[in-house]
Design a protein around this motif. Structure first.
Motif, mmCIF file in Angstrom:
data_model
loop_
_atom_site.group_PDB
_atom_site.id
_atom_site.type_symbol
_atom_site.label_atom_id
_atom_site.label_comp_id
_atom_site.label_asym_id
_atom_site.label_seq_id
_atom_site.Cartn_x
_atom_site.Cartn_y
_atom_site.Cartn_z
ATOM 1 N N LEU A 1 0.830 -1.200 0.000
ATOM 2 C CA LEU A 1 0.000 0.000 0.000
ATOM 3 C C LEU A 1 0.872 1.259 0.000
ATOM 4 C CD1 LEU A 1 -2.863 1.300 0.341
ATOM 5 C CD2 LEU A 1 -2.373 1.306 2.793
ATOM 6 N N LEU A 2 1.898 1.279 0.855
ATOM 7 C CA LEU A 2 2.765 2.455 0.945
ATOM 8 C C LEU A 2 3.452 2.722 -0.389
ATOM 9 C CD1 LEU A 2 4.370 1.956 4.480
ATOM 10 C CD2 LEU A 2 2.486 3.475 3.857
ATOM 11 N N GLU A 3 3.760 1.639 -1.096
ATOM 12 C CA GLU A 3 4.412 1.768 -2.391
ATOM 13 C C GLU A 3 3.420 2.273 -3.442
ATOM 14 O OE1 GLU A 3 6.527 -1.417 -5.162
ATOM 15 O OE2 GLU A 3 7.098 -1.604 -3.042
ATOM 16 N N ASP A 4 2.187 1.731 -3.368
ATOM 17 C CA ASP A 4 1.159 2.078 -4.345
ATOM 18 C C ASP A 4 0.724 3.539 -4.205
ATOM 19 O OD1 ASP A 4 -0.459 1.412 -6.484
ATOM 20 O OD2 ASP A 4 -2.178 0.965 -5.200
ATOM 21 N N VAL A 5 0.605 4.008 -2.963
ATOM 22 C CA VAL A 5 0.217 5.401 -2.725
ATOM 23 C C VAL A 5 1.494 6.226 -2.620
ATOM 24 C CG1 VAL A 5 -1.186 6.950 -1.307
ATOM 25 C CG2 VAL A 5 -1.811 4.547 -1.480
ATOM 26 N N ALA A 6 2.155 6.377 -3.747
ATOM 27 C CA ALA A 6 3.483 6.983 -3.750
ATOM 28 C C ALA A 6 3.453 8.504 -3.726
ATOM 29 C CB ALA A 6 4.263 6.506 -4.966
ATOM 30 N N ASP A 7 2.342 9.087 -4.222
ATOM 31 C CA ASP A 7 2.274 10.545 -4.227
ATOM 32 C C ASP A 7 0.830 11.005 -3.990
ATOM 33 O OD1 ASP A 7 0.947 10.095 -6.614
ATOM 34 O OD2 ASP A 7 2.678 10.588 -7.863
ATOM 35 N N SER A 8 0.640 12.330 -3.943
ATOM 36 C CA SER A 8 -0.684 12.873 -3.632
ATOM 37 C C SER A 8 -1.727 12.430 -4.643
ATOM 38 C CB SER A 8 -0.644 14.395 -3.612
ATOM 39 O OG SER A 8 0.375 14.831 -2.777
ATOM 40 N N GLY A 9 -1.339 12.336 -5.920
ATOM 41 C CA GLY A 9 -2.279 11.929 -6.959
ATOM 42 C C GLY A 9 -2.846 10.547 -6.691
ATOM 43 N N ALA A 10 -1.972 9.638 -6.297
ATOM 44 C CA ALA A 10 -2.417 8.275 -6.003
ATOM 45 C C ALA A 10 -3.322 8.261 -4.775
ATOM 46 C CB ALA A 10 -1.206 7.376 -5.779
ATOM 47 N N LEU A 11 -2.967 9.048 -3.762
ATOM 48 C CA LEU A 11 -3.796 9.105 -2.559
ATOM 49 C C LEU A 11 -5.174 9.675 -2.888
ATOM 50 C CD1 LEU A 11 -4.455 8.832 0.390
ATOM 51 C CD2 LEU A 11 -3.097 10.869 0.871
ATOM 52 N N LEU A 12 -5.216 10.720 -3.706
ATOM 53 C CA LEU A 12 -6.498 11.332 -4.079
ATOM 54 C C LEU A 12 -7.361 10.348 -4.865
ATOM 55 C CD1 LEU A 12 -5.336 14.939 -4.977
ATOM 56 C CD2 LEU A 12 -6.862 14.295 -3.108
ATOM 57 N N ALA A 13 -6.719 9.504 -5.660
ATOM 58 C CA ALA A 13 -7.477 8.502 -6.413
ATOM 59 C C ALA A 13 -8.120 7.492 -5.460
ATOM 60 C CB ALA A 13 -6.567 7.791 -7.411
ATOM 61 N N TYR A 14 -7.368 7.036 -4.477
ATOM 62 C CA TYR A 14 -7.940 6.164 -3.448
ATOM 63 C C TYR A 14 -9.071 6.883 -2.713
ATOM 64 C CZ TYR A 14 -4.873 2.055 -3.131
ATOM 65 O OH TYR A 14 -4.229 0.867 -3.357
ATOM 66 N N ALA A 15 -8.777 8.118 -2.304
ATOM 67 C CA ALA A 15 -9.755 8.881 -1.524
ATOM 68 C C ALA A 15 -11.039 9.069 -2.322
ATOM 69 C CB ALA A 15 -9.164 10.235 -1.120
ATOM 70 N N TYR A 16 -10.899 9.342 -3.624
ATOM 71 C CA TYR A 16 -12.083 9.497 -4.474
ATOM 72 C C TYR A 16 -12.922 8.226 -4.458
ATOM 73 C CZ TYR A 16 -15.184 9.798 -8.396
ATOM 74 O OH TYR A 16 -16.321 9.761 -9.166
ATOM 75 N N ALA A 17 -12.266 7.082 -4.652
ATOM 76 C CA ALA A 17 -12.988 5.805 -4.667
ATOM 77 C C ALA A 17 -13.712 5.575 -3.345
ATOM 78 C CB ALA A 17 -12.008 4.658 -4.949
ATOM 79 N N MET A 18 -13.038 5.902 -2.243
ATOM 80 C CA MET A 18 -13.623 5.680 -0.925
ATOM 81 C C MET A 18 -14.809 6.598 -0.676
ATOM 82 S SD MET A 18 -10.035 5.250 1.146
ATOM 83 C CE MET A 18 -10.649 4.814 2.769
ATOM 84 N N GLU A 19 -14.654 7.868 -0.990
ATOM 85 C CA GLU A 19 -15.717 8.841 -0.708
ATOM 86 C C GLU A 19 -16.928 8.597 -1.603
ATOM 87 O OE1 GLU A 19 -15.356 10.949 1.792
ATOM 88 O OE2 GLU A 19 -13.220 10.655 2.114
ATOM 89 N N ALA A 20 -16.672 8.250 -2.873
ATOM 90 C CA ALA A 20 -17.782 8.006 -3.794
ATOM 91 C C ALA A 20 -18.568 6.771 -3.355
ATOM 92 C CB ALA A 20 -17.254 7.829 -5.220
ATOM 93 N N GLU A 21 -17.842 5.748 -2.920
ATOM 94 C CA GLU A 21 -18.483 4.522 -2.430
ATOM 95 C C GLU A 21 -19.313 4.828 -1.183
ATOM 96 O OE1 GLU A 21 -17.905 1.114 -3.377
ATOM 97 O OE2 GLU A 21 -18.671 0.061 -1.620
ATOM 98 N N ALA A 22 -18.740 5.599 -0.277
ATOM 99 C CA ALA A 22 -19.454 5.948 0.960
ATOM 100 C C ALA A 22 -20.732 6.714 0.635
ATOM 101 C CB ALA A 22 -18.543 6.763 1.873
ATOM 102 N N ALA A 23 -20.644 7.682 -0.284
ATOM 103 C CA ALA A 23 -21.809 8.481 -0.658
ATOM 104 C C ALA A 23 -22.924 7.583 -1.183
ATOM 105 C CB ALA A 23 -21.425 9.532 -1.704
ATOM 106 N N GLU A 24 -22.535 6.624 -2.015
ATOM 107 C CA GLU A 24 -23.507 5.715 -2.611
ATOM 108 C C GLU A 24 -24.179 4.854 -1.543
ATOM 109 O OE1 GLU A 24 -22.801 2.445 -5.824
ATOM 110 O OE2 GLU A 24 -21.848 4.306 -6.473
#
Ligand code: ZN
Length: 184
Positions: free
Chosen positions: A15-38
Motif C-alpha cells: 500500500l505504501l508503495e502504491d500510494v506513492a504521491d498525492s495523486g495516487a492518494l487522491l485517487a484512493y480517496a475518491y474511490a472511498m468517498e464516492a463509495e461511501a456516498a452511494e
C-alpha cells in the motif's frame, strides 16, 4: 514473525508503495468517498421506507457530505493528475463477516442500530487507512494530505458514535422491527 503478521506487513508495504504521491492518494480517496456516498444514499432510502425518518435524514446528510468530498478530490486532483481507481480498490465491508454483504440485501436488518454500526465500521476503516499513511508514508506530501483526510474521517466517526448512543442494541425480538429476520 507469524504468517498473519507477515502478510499484514506485506500488505502495508504494498500500500505504501502504491500510494506513492498525492495523486495516487487522491485517487484512493475518491474511490472511498464516492463509495461511501452511494452506500449512505442506499441506507437513507431503506431507512426512510422503514419509517426511521431521523436516521434516514442523518444518512442523507452524510451522503451529501461524502459526495462533496468525492468532488473535492477530483478538483484537488487536477493538480495531482488523479487516475480513478478501479471500483474494487475500496469496498464497504460488513463488520460481522468476512464475506461482503451487499447493503442492498440487508433490508430486514436495516434498523437504525444496524445501519449506524455498518457506517461506523466503514468510517473507522477509512480513518485508519488515512492515519496509517499519515504515520508511515515515506512521502511528505502523502503524509500531510493523509493527515487532513484522517481528521475529516475522525469527525464522521465521532458524529456516528454520538448517534449510535441514542439507539440501544436491539433484542432479537425487537418489537419495532417491521421486517424480522427469517432465520434465528
Ligand atoms: Zn467519512
Amino acid at each position: 514473525m507469524s504468517k498473519k503478521r507477515e502478510a499484514l506487513g506485506d500488505a502495508i508495504a504494498e500500500l505504501l508503495e502504491d500510494v506513492a504521491d498525492s495523486g495516487a492518494l487522491l485517487a484512493y480517496a475518491y474511490a472511498m468517498e464516492a463509495e461511501a456516498a452511494e452506500r449512505y444514499e442506499e441506507l437513507a432510502d431503506q431507512l426512510a421506507r422503514h419509517n426511521n425518518g431521523d436516521v434516514a435524514e442523518l444518512f442523507a446528510k452524510l451522503a451529501v457530505i461524502e459526495g462533496k468530498h468525492a468532488e473535492e478530490m477530483v478538483q484537488r486532483g487536477s493538480e495531482f493528475r488523479v487516475t480513478r481507481r478501479a471500483p474494487w480498490a475500496y469496498r464497504w465491508l460488513d463488520p460481522e463477516g468476512p464475506e461482503v454483504v451487499p447493503v442492498s440485501e440487508l433490508h430486514y436488518r436495516i434498523t437504525p442500530y444496524a445501519a449506524l454500526t455498518l457506517a461506523l465500521y466503514n468510517e473507522q476503516r477509512a480513518r485508519d487507512f488515512y492515519a496509517l499513511l499519515a504515520a508511515r508514508s515515506p512521502s511528505e506530501e502523502v503524509r500531510r494530505l493523509a493527515e487532513g483526510l484522517a481528521t475529516e474521517e475522525e469527525e464522521h466517526v465521532a458524529l456516528i458514535e454520538a448517534w449510535l448512543k441514542k439507539f440501544p442494541e436491539p433484542e432479537p425480538d425487537w418489537a419495532e422491527d417491521p421486517d424480522p429476520p427469517q432465520s434465528q
